[in-house]
Design an enzyme around this catalytic site. Structure first.
Site, PDB file in Angstrom:
ATOM      1  N   ASP A 106      15.174  84.283 -19.851  1.00  0.00           N
ATOM      2  CA  ASP A 106      15.442  85.576 -20.484  1.00  0.00           C
ATOM      3  C   ASP A 106      15.965  85.333 -21.906  1.00  0.00           C
ATOM      4  O   ASP A 106      17.007  84.704 -22.075  1.00  0.00           O
ATOM      5  CB  ASP A 106      16.506  86.284 -19.624  1.00  0.00           C
ATOM      6  CG  ASP A 106      16.843  87.668 -20.126  1.00  0.00           C
ATOM      7  OD1 ASP A 106      16.454  88.010 -21.260  1.00  0.00           O
ATOM      8  OD2 ASP A 106      17.501  88.404 -19.367  1.00  0.00           O
TER       9      ASP A 106
ATOM     10  N   CYS B 247       8.974  91.408 -15.647  1.00  0.00           N
ATOM     11  CA  CYS B 247      10.259  90.769 -15.955  1.00  0.00           C
ATOM     12  C   CYS B 247      11.355  91.780 -15.638  1.00  0.00           C
ATOM     13  O   CYS B 247      11.127  92.711 -14.857  1.00  0.00           O
ATOM     14  CB  CYS B 247      10.309  90.296 -17.408  1.00  0.00           C
ATOM     15  SG  CYS B 247      10.147  91.599 -18.650  1.00  0.00           S
TER      16      CYS B 247
ATOM     17  N   ASN C 182      11.102  94.656 -19.219  1.00  0.00           N
ATOM     18  CA  ASN C 182       9.768  94.986 -19.742  1.00  0.00           C
ATOM     19  C   ASN C 182       9.805  95.294 -21.245  1.00  0.00           C
ATOM     20  O   ASN C 182       9.067  96.135 -21.748  1.00  0.00           O
ATOM     21  CB  ASN C 182       9.117  96.142 -18.960  1.00  0.00           C
ATOM     22  CG  ASN C 182       7.626  96.347 -19.247  1.00  0.00           C
ATOM     23  OD1 ASN C 182       7.127  97.464 -19.197  1.00  0.00           O
ATOM     24  ND2 ASN C 182       6.908  95.302 -19.547  1.00  0.00           N
TER      25      ASN C 182
ATOM     26  N   CYS D   1      10.722  92.245 -23.384  1.00  0.00           N
ATOM     27  CA  CYS D   1      10.584  90.919 -24.015  1.00  0.00           C
ATOM     28  C   CYS D   1       9.471  90.094 -23.361  1.00  0.00           C
ATOM     29  O   CYS D   1       8.380  89.958 -23.912  1.00  0.00           O
ATOM     30  CB  CYS D   1      11.909  90.143 -23.948  1.00  0.00           C
ATOM     31  SG  CYS D   1      13.243  90.892 -24.910  1.00  0.00           S
ATOM     32  N   ARG D   2       9.745  89.539 -22.184  1.00  0.00           N
ATOM     33  CA  ARG D   2       8.818  88.559 -21.607  1.00  0.00           C
ATOM     34  C   ARG D   2       7.514  89.156 -21.092  1.00  0.00           C
ATOM     35  O   ARG D   2       6.424  88.669 -21.414  1.00  0.00           O
ATOM     36  CB  ARG D   2       9.524  87.785 -20.477  1.00  0.00           C
ATOM     37  CG  ARG D   2      10.661  86.910 -20.982  1.00  0.00           C
ATOM     38  CD  ARG D   2      11.551  86.435 -19.854  1.00  0.00           C
ATOM     39  NE  ARG D   2      12.295  87.540 -19.262  1.00  0.00           N
ATOM     40  CZ  ARG D   2      13.077  87.448 -18.199  1.00  0.00           C
ATOM     41  NH1 ARG D   2      13.179  86.277 -17.569  1.00  0.00           N
ATOM     42  NH2 ARG D   2      13.749  88.486 -17.756  1.00  0.00           N
ATOM     43  N   SER D   3       7.597  90.205 -20.248  1.00  0.00           N
ATOM     44  CA  SER D   3       6.342  90.687 -19.643  1.00  0.00           C
ATOM     45  C   SER D   3       5.406  91.418 -20.617  1.00  0.00           C
ATOM     46  O   SER D   3       4.192  91.260 -20.512  1.00  0.00           O
ATOM     47  CB  SER D   3       6.595  91.496 -18.366  1.00  0.00           C
ATOM     48  OG  SER D   3       7.348  92.653 -18.600  1.00  0.00           O
TER      49      SER D   3
HETATM   50  P1  4NP Z   1      13.026  91.041 -20.490  1.00  0.00           P
HETATM   51  O1  4NP Z   1      14.399  90.825 -21.294  1.00  0.00           O
HETATM   52  O2  4NP Z   1      13.385  91.111 -19.026  1.00  0.00           O
HETATM   53  O3  4NP Z   1      12.259  89.802 -20.826  1.00  0.00           O
HETATM   54  O4  4NP Z   1      12.407  92.308 -21.019  1.00  0.00           O
HETATM   55  C1  4NP Z   1      15.521  91.646 -21.125  1.00  0.00           C
HETATM   56  C2  4NP Z   1      15.561  92.883 -21.703  1.00  0.00           C
HETATM   57  C3  4NP Z   1      16.684  93.674 -21.573  1.00  0.00           C
HETATM   58  C4  4NP Z   1      17.765  93.221 -20.850  1.00  0.00           C
HETATM   59  C5  4NP Z   1      17.725  91.969 -20.256  1.00  0.00           C
HETATM   60  C6  4NP Z   1      16.592  91.196 -20.388  1.00  0.00           C
HETATM   61  N1  4NP Z   1      18.932  94.021 -20.746  1.00  0.00           N
HETATM   62  O5  4NP Z   1      19.931  93.527 -20.178  1.00  0.00           O
HETATM   63  O6  4NP Z   1      18.950  95.167 -21.236  1.00  0.00           O
END
Ligand code: 4NP
Length: 155
Positions: free
Chosen positions: A127, A9, A12, A14-16
């Protein structure tokens, strides 16, 4: 030969990492642990070294899923060699991975998580970072659905 799966994602956190834990849980439950190597990474290394987002962790724990992985950035010069399949959470992740693929063989390893959903009709895992609780629940719903489909495809 072990099958190696990398979930990707943006951050790294939340989703992945959730996809990694959900898929690992399914694999363990099916008694297939020795046949799979599973990891996750972010197209951005902004959160590298951090554990999963606290909100994501608390939603996951309620479903019996422990998020233990530590964030790292995707590494094009090793991850395309180490993994058989690279699973992107959304189109942005998918195109970012395509941009750094070195060969047609690399390109062919990149797939999208929601292509393995059977119960949910989504074209990406949204997201959840800037949203509320329902976003984190949706991530887990989509991942539980897609991981079943992915495991059926790979087993
Ligand atoms: P992820 O979520 O891609 O599912 O881990 C996010 C984590 C952090 C951010 C965006 C999405 N960020 O903007 O810091």
């Amino acid at each position: 030969m072990k099958k190696s799966v990398l979930f990707v994602c943006l951050g790294n956190i939340c989703r992945s990492p959730s996809a990694e834990a959900v898929f690992q849980g399914l694999v363990d439950r099916e008694g297939l642990s020795d046949q799979f190597s599973i990891d996750s990474a972010g197209t951005s290394a902004y959160h590298a070294g951090e554990p999963a987002d606290r909100r994501m962790q608390s939603h996951a724990v309620r479903r019996g899923i422990n998020l233990t992985s530590i964030s790292r950035g995707f590494n094009a010069s090793s991850d395309f060699d180490e993994f058989d399949i690279i699973v992107a959470m959304d189109d942005s992740n998918f195109y970012n991975l395509q941009d750094v693929a070195r060969t047609d063989e690399d390109q062919a390893k990149i797939v999208k998580m929601t292509d393995y959903c059977s119960r949910f009709n989504y074209d990406h895992v949204p997201d959840p970072y800037y949203g509320g609780a329902e976003g984190f629940e949706l991530v887990l719903d989509l991942l539980e659905d897609a991981c079943e489909g992915l495991l059926n495809e790979l087993r």
